[in-house]
Design a protein around this motif. Structure first.
Motif, PDB file in Angstrom:
ATOM      1  N   HIS A  76       0.830  -1.207   0.000  1.00 60.07           N
ATOM      2  CA  HIS A  76       0.000   0.000   0.000  1.00 60.07           C
ATOM      3  C   HIS A  76       0.867   1.260   0.000  1.00 60.07           C
ATOM      4  CE1 HIS A  76      -3.259   2.742   0.953  1.00 60.07           C
ATOM      5  NE2 HIS A  76      -2.581   3.166   2.003  1.00 60.07           N
ATOM      6  N   LYS A  77       1.917   1.227   0.802  1.00 59.06           N
ATOM      7  CA  LYS A  77       2.824   2.371   0.888  1.00 59.06           C
ATOM      8  C   LYS A  77       3.545   2.604  -0.438  1.00 59.06           C
ATOM      9  CE  LYS A  77       6.742   3.980   3.739  1.00 59.06           C
ATOM     10  NZ  LYS A  77       7.668   3.573   4.842  1.00 59.06           N
ATOM     11  N   PRO A 112      -3.561  -2.017  -2.554  1.00 61.80           N
ATOM     12  CA  PRO A 112      -4.156  -2.962  -3.493  1.00 61.80           C
ATOM     13  C   PRO A 112      -5.423  -3.604  -2.924  1.00 61.80           C
ATOM     14  CG  PRO A 112      -2.222  -3.936  -2.442  1.00 61.80           C
ATOM     15  CD  PRO A 112      -2.315  -2.527  -1.933  1.00 61.80           C
ATOM     16  N   GLU A 113      -6.411  -3.783  -3.790  1.00 58.22           N
ATOM     17  CA  GLU A 113      -7.647  -4.453  -3.407  1.00 58.22           C
ATOM     18  C   GLU A 113      -7.340  -5.914  -3.083  1.00 58.22           C
ATOM     19  OE1 GLU A 113     -11.916  -5.850  -5.387  1.00 58.22           O
ATOM     20  OE2 GLU A 113     -10.392  -4.829  -6.607  1.00 58.22           O
ATOM     21  N   ILE A 114      -8.013  -6.455  -2.078  1.00 59.93           N
ATOM     22  CA  ILE A 114      -7.787  -7.836  -1.663  1.00 59.93           C
ATOM     23  C   ILE A 114      -8.737  -8.766  -2.408  1.00 59.93           C
ATOM     24  CG2 ILE A 114      -8.007  -9.449   0.269  1.00 59.93           C
ATOM     25  CD1 ILE A 114      -7.025  -7.190   2.087  1.00 59.93           C
ATOM     26  N   THR A 115      -8.169  -9.796  -3.036  1.00 57.74           N
ATOM     27  CA  THR A 115      -8.954 -10.859  -3.663  1.00 57.74           C
ATOM     28  C   THR A 115      -8.460 -12.198  -3.108  1.00 57.74           C
ATOM     29  OG1 THR A 115      -7.504 -11.271  -5.562  1.00 57.74           O
ATOM     30  CG2 THR A 115      -9.073  -9.449  -5.764  1.00 57.74           C
ATOM     31  N   THR A 116      -9.084 -13.279  -3.555  1.00 61.72           N
ATOM     32  CA  THR A 116      -8.696 -14.605  -3.073  1.00 61.72           C
ATOM     33  C   THR A 116      -8.415 -15.542  -4.238  1.00 61.72           C
ATOM     34  OG1 THR A 116     -11.031 -15.243  -2.900  1.00 61.72           O
ATOM     35  CG2 THR A 116      -9.970 -14.388  -0.915  1.00 61.72           C
ATOM     36  N   TRP A 117      -8.026 -16.770  -3.903  1.00 60.32           N
ATOM     37  CA  TRP A 117      -7.722 -17.809  -4.901  1.00 60.32           C
ATOM     38  C   TRP A 117      -8.247 -19.131  -4.379  1.00 60.32           C
ATOM     39  CZ3 TRP A 117      -5.337 -22.502  -4.852  1.00 60.32           C
ATOM     40  CH2 TRP A 117      -4.925 -23.048  -6.080  1.00 60.32           C
ATOM     41  N   ASN A 309       2.297   8.744  -8.535  1.00 62.78           N
ATOM     42  CA  ASN A 309       2.798   9.171  -7.228  1.00 62.78           C
ATOM     43  C   ASN A 309       3.324   8.005  -6.393  1.00 62.78           C
ATOM     44  OD1 ASN A 309      -0.064   8.585  -7.354  1.00 62.78           O
ATOM     45  ND2 ASN A 309      -0.148   8.963  -5.156  1.00 62.78           N
ATOM     46  N   MET A 310       3.750   6.926  -7.066  1.00 61.27           N
ATOM     47  CA  MET A 310       4.328   5.796  -6.343  1.00 61.27           C
ATOM     48  C   MET A 310       5.563   6.229  -5.546  1.00 61.27           C
ATOM     49  SD  MET A 310       4.150   2.458  -8.824  1.00 61.27           S
ATOM     50  CE  MET A 310       4.277   1.308  -7.448  1.00 61.27           C
ATOM     51  N   ARG A 311       5.832   5.520  -4.468  1.00 61.11           N
ATOM     52  CA  ARG A 311       7.023   5.785  -3.654  1.00 61.11           C
ATOM     53  C   ARG A 311       8.023   4.654  -3.891  1.00 61.11           C
ATOM     54  NH1 ARG A 311       5.526   6.942   2.414  1.00 61.11           N
ATOM     55  NH2 ARG A 311       7.785   7.284   2.391  1.00 61.11           N
ATOM     56  N   LEU A 312       8.880   4.839  -4.891  1.00 68.43           N
ATOM     57  CA  LEU A 312       9.769   3.759  -5.306  1.00 68.43           C
ATOM     58  C   LEU A 312      10.798   3.394  -4.244  1.00 68.43           C
ATOM     59  CD1 LEU A 312      10.428   4.595  -9.069  1.00 68.43           C
ATOM     60  CD2 LEU A 312       8.532   3.355  -8.022  1.00 68.43           C
ATOM     61  N   GLU A 313      11.112   4.334  -3.357  1.00 66.00           N
ATOM     62  CA  GLU A 313      12.107   4.015  -2.320  1.00 66.00           C
ATOM     63  C   GLU A 313      11.611   2.910  -1.392  1.00 66.00           C
ATOM     64  OE1 GLU A 313       9.522   7.267  -0.483  1.00 66.00           O
ATOM     65  OE2 GLU A 313      10.351   6.762  -2.462  1.00 66.00           O
TER      66      GLU A 313
END
Length: 474
Positions: A76-77, A112-117, A309-313
Motif C-alpha cells: 500500500h505504501k 491494493p484491493e484484496i482478492t482470493t484464490w 505518485n508511487m514511492r519507489l524508495e
C-alpha cells in the motif's frame, strides 16, 4: 473490416493434444514460426497485480499472519494510492491466512484491493462466500496435460466443472477471475476460445463481468513476433481480444521465469492488449519464480514515462524487510533490490563514476530508490576506484571531492595491492577503507558543508555492521 468474434466449438478429443512437435520432453522445447504479424495494441490503462501471498509463499516458508500484514502495508505504501498495484490475492485454506486477510481488509485500503484464490471446487467456494470478498481467482487448468493427465477428465467434463463454479460465483455476485493454467501448452481454438465464449454467455446472463488470467505455468511463453500458438504471448492476448471479444481490462497475464523470459513476456502482454500483469515481490514463486513486481514497476515507468505518485524508495525497504525479518536471501546482483545491483568494481567504470555517476549508473538510484551507487574495492579497482569510493562514502561534493591523483589515494592503493599480493581473495570492506582514510586523512569529517548521515545509513546496511562515526552535519 475485422471479424471481431468467431464461434469456435469445443473439440472434445479422445486423446490429449500434447503438441509433441513443440514439446518433445526428451529435448528442449521448440519455437515454431508462422510469421504472422500481430499488431501492438497497448490499452489505455495498464496496471500490476500481486500474488506474493498466494503463488509467492508457496515457494518459501509460509509467512506468519504478522508478516503478511506488514508486507500488505508495504504494498500500500509503495503504491501510494496510484492504483498501479491494483490487487493482491490471498489463500483462504489456513486459519493463519484467514486471520491475515481479515486484518488487511480492516485497514480499508483502496489499493491494493484484496482478492482470493481457490480451486474449482464447491467446498473451496464456500470459503469465499463466508469471507465476503468481491472477487476470487479460480483455478481452471486448460491444457490437455492438466485436463487428461492431472484431472483425469475430458475437455467437456473439465469445461462443465469450470462453468458450474463460475455460475455459482455469478449467482452470489462475486467476480470470477478464471486462471487458465498452462495456457502456453493448451489447444487455443479447440478449448480456450470455446470455453471463454461460454463464460461470456454466463456473464451476460448474470450481468456481472469476469476476468481471464492467462497463466504461463512453465514459463514457455515467447514474446517476439511471428511465433505460433500455443507459445506466442502476442497471439494469446490478441486471440482473447479478437476471437473472444474480451476487453483489455478483463485480461491478465501471469508468468514464470523458467526460460528467463518472465519480464519480457509480461511486458509483451501489456503491449499486445492485456491491461494487467500478475507479479510477486522479489519474483518469489514456484520453481524459478514469478514475474518480479519491482521489475514491472520500473517497466511501467519506462512505458508510461512516469510512475504517478508511487514511492519507489519503498522497494528498498521491502527488500531489507525480507532479508532482515523473513530471512529471505536476495541474490546480491538482483536488479533494483539486490545489495550490489549498483555496485561498481571495475577500475574503468569507477573512473567514469569518479567523473560523473551518470556514466555508469542506470538512473538516480539515490533519489528514486534511496540506494546510492557504490564502488567496491578489489585488486582491479585502481586509483580511480579508491577515489570514487572515498567521495561516495564520505559524500564529498563539488570542490571537496578528491581525484585519483591525491596522495592519500596512492597510499591506500599501495595497501590494497599488498593485501592481494599476500594472497587475499575477498573485497576490501568498507570498515577497512574507512579506517585507512581516517588514519591518512584525520580531518576528513571536518570538511565544510559535507553531510554523511544518509550515505552512512545505507552503507552500514550494506555491510550489516555498525560503524560508529560522528553523525553531525559538517
Amino acid at each position: 473490416m475485422e471479424l471481431q468474434k468467431c464461434n469456435y466449438e469445443l473439440e472434445d478429443v479422445n486423446e490429449p493434444n500434447l503438441f509433441r512437435h513443440i514439446f518433445p520432453y526428451s529435448e528442449i522445447p521448440k519455437i515454431t514460426f508462422n510469421y504472422k504479424n500481430i499488431p501492438i495494441c497497448v490499452p489505455n490503462e495498464i496496471w500490476i497485480t500481486d500474488t506474493t501471498f498466494r503463488d509467492g509463499q508457496q515457494a518459501i516458508s509460509p509467512f506468519t499472519a504478522e508478516q503478511i500484514i506488514k508486507i500488505y502495508d508495504y504494498l500500500h505504501k509503495l503504491d501510494n494510492n496510484s492504483g498501479i498495484i491494483r490487487q493482491t490475492e490471498f489463500f483462504l485454506y489456513t486459519e493463519r491466512d484467514r486471520k491475515a486477510l481479515e486484518a488487511c481488509l480492516s485497514k480499508g485500503y483502496k489499493y491494493p484491493e484484496i482478492t482470493t484464490w481457490i480451486r474449482a471446487k464447491k467446498e473451496d467456494f464456500k470459503l469465499v462466500k463466508d469471507i465476503g470478498i468481491k472477487e476470487t481467482g479460480i483455478l481452471m487448468s486448460c491444457s490437455d496435460y492438466h485436463i487428461f493427465k492431472k484431472l483425469n477428465m475430458t475437455r467437456k467434463q473439465a469445461m462443465n466443472q469450470y462453468l458450474e463454479i463460475a455460475a455459482e460465483a455469478f449467482e452470489h455476485g462475486i467476480i470470477p477471475r478464471c486462471h487458465l493454467e498452462d495456457i502456453t501448452r493448451a489447444d487455443f481454438f479447440g478449448f480456450v476460445v470455446p470455453f471463454v465464449n461460454e463464460l461470456i454467455k454466463l456473464s451476460n446472463e448474470a450481468k456481472i463481468p469476469f476476468k481471464i488470467r492467462a497463466c504461463d505455468t512453465l514459463g514457455l511463453g515467447v514474446s517476439f513476433p511471428g511465433v505460433e500458438l500455443p507459445r506466442s504471448v502476442p497471439a494469446i492476448i490478441y486471440g482473447l481480444r479478437h476471437y473472444c471479444g474480451l476487453s483489455s481490462e478483463y485480461i491478465e497475464w501471469h508468468g514464470h521465469n523458467d526460460f528467463y523470459s518472465v519480464v519480457t513476456n509480461s511486458t509483451a502482454a501489456w503491449l499486445y492488449g492485456a491491461s494487467s500483469v500478475n507479479t510477486s515481490l522479489l519474483g518469489i514463486g514456484e520453481r524459478t519464480g514469478n514475474c518480479p513486481l519491482e521489475a514491472m514497476v520500473i517497466q511501467y515507468g519506462q512505458l508510461r514515462g512516469n510512475t504517478k505518485n508511487m514511492r519507489l524508495e519503498v522497494l528498498t525497504e521491502i527488500a531489507e524487510y525480507f532479508e532482515r525479518d523473513i530471512k529471505y536471501s536476495i541474490p546480491p546482483r538482483t536488479p533494483f533490490v539486490g545489495k550490489e545491483f549498483n555496485v561498481t568494481r571495475a577500475g574503468v567504470h569507477a573512473d567514469g563514476m569518479l567523473k560523473n555517476e551518470e556514466i555508469y549508473n542506470i538512473f538516480d538510484t539515490t533519489k528514486l530508490l534511496n540506494r546510492p551507487p557504490v564502488v567496491a574495492i578489489n585488486e582491479y579497482s585502481g586509483l580511480a576506484g579508491i577515489a570514487a569510493w572515498i567521495n561516495m562514502y564520505f559524500n564529498l561534493k563539488g570542490n571537496n571531492k578528491i581525484d585519483k591523483k591525491h596522495p592519500v589515494v596512492q597510499k591506500i592503493k599501495d595497501w590494497v595491492d599488498k593485501e592481494y599480493e599476500n594472497g587475499r581473495t575477498t573485497v576490501i570492506s568498507n570498515n577497512e577503507l574507512e579506517a585507512l582514510v581516517k588514519e591518512y586523512m584525520p580531518n576528513i569529517l571536518d570538511v565544510e558543508n559535507v553531510s554523511i548521515e544518509t550515505d552512512y545509513k545505507f552503507l552500514n546496511r550494506q555491510n550489516n555492521k555498525k560503524i560508529k562515526l560522528k553523525t553531525k552535519t559538517l
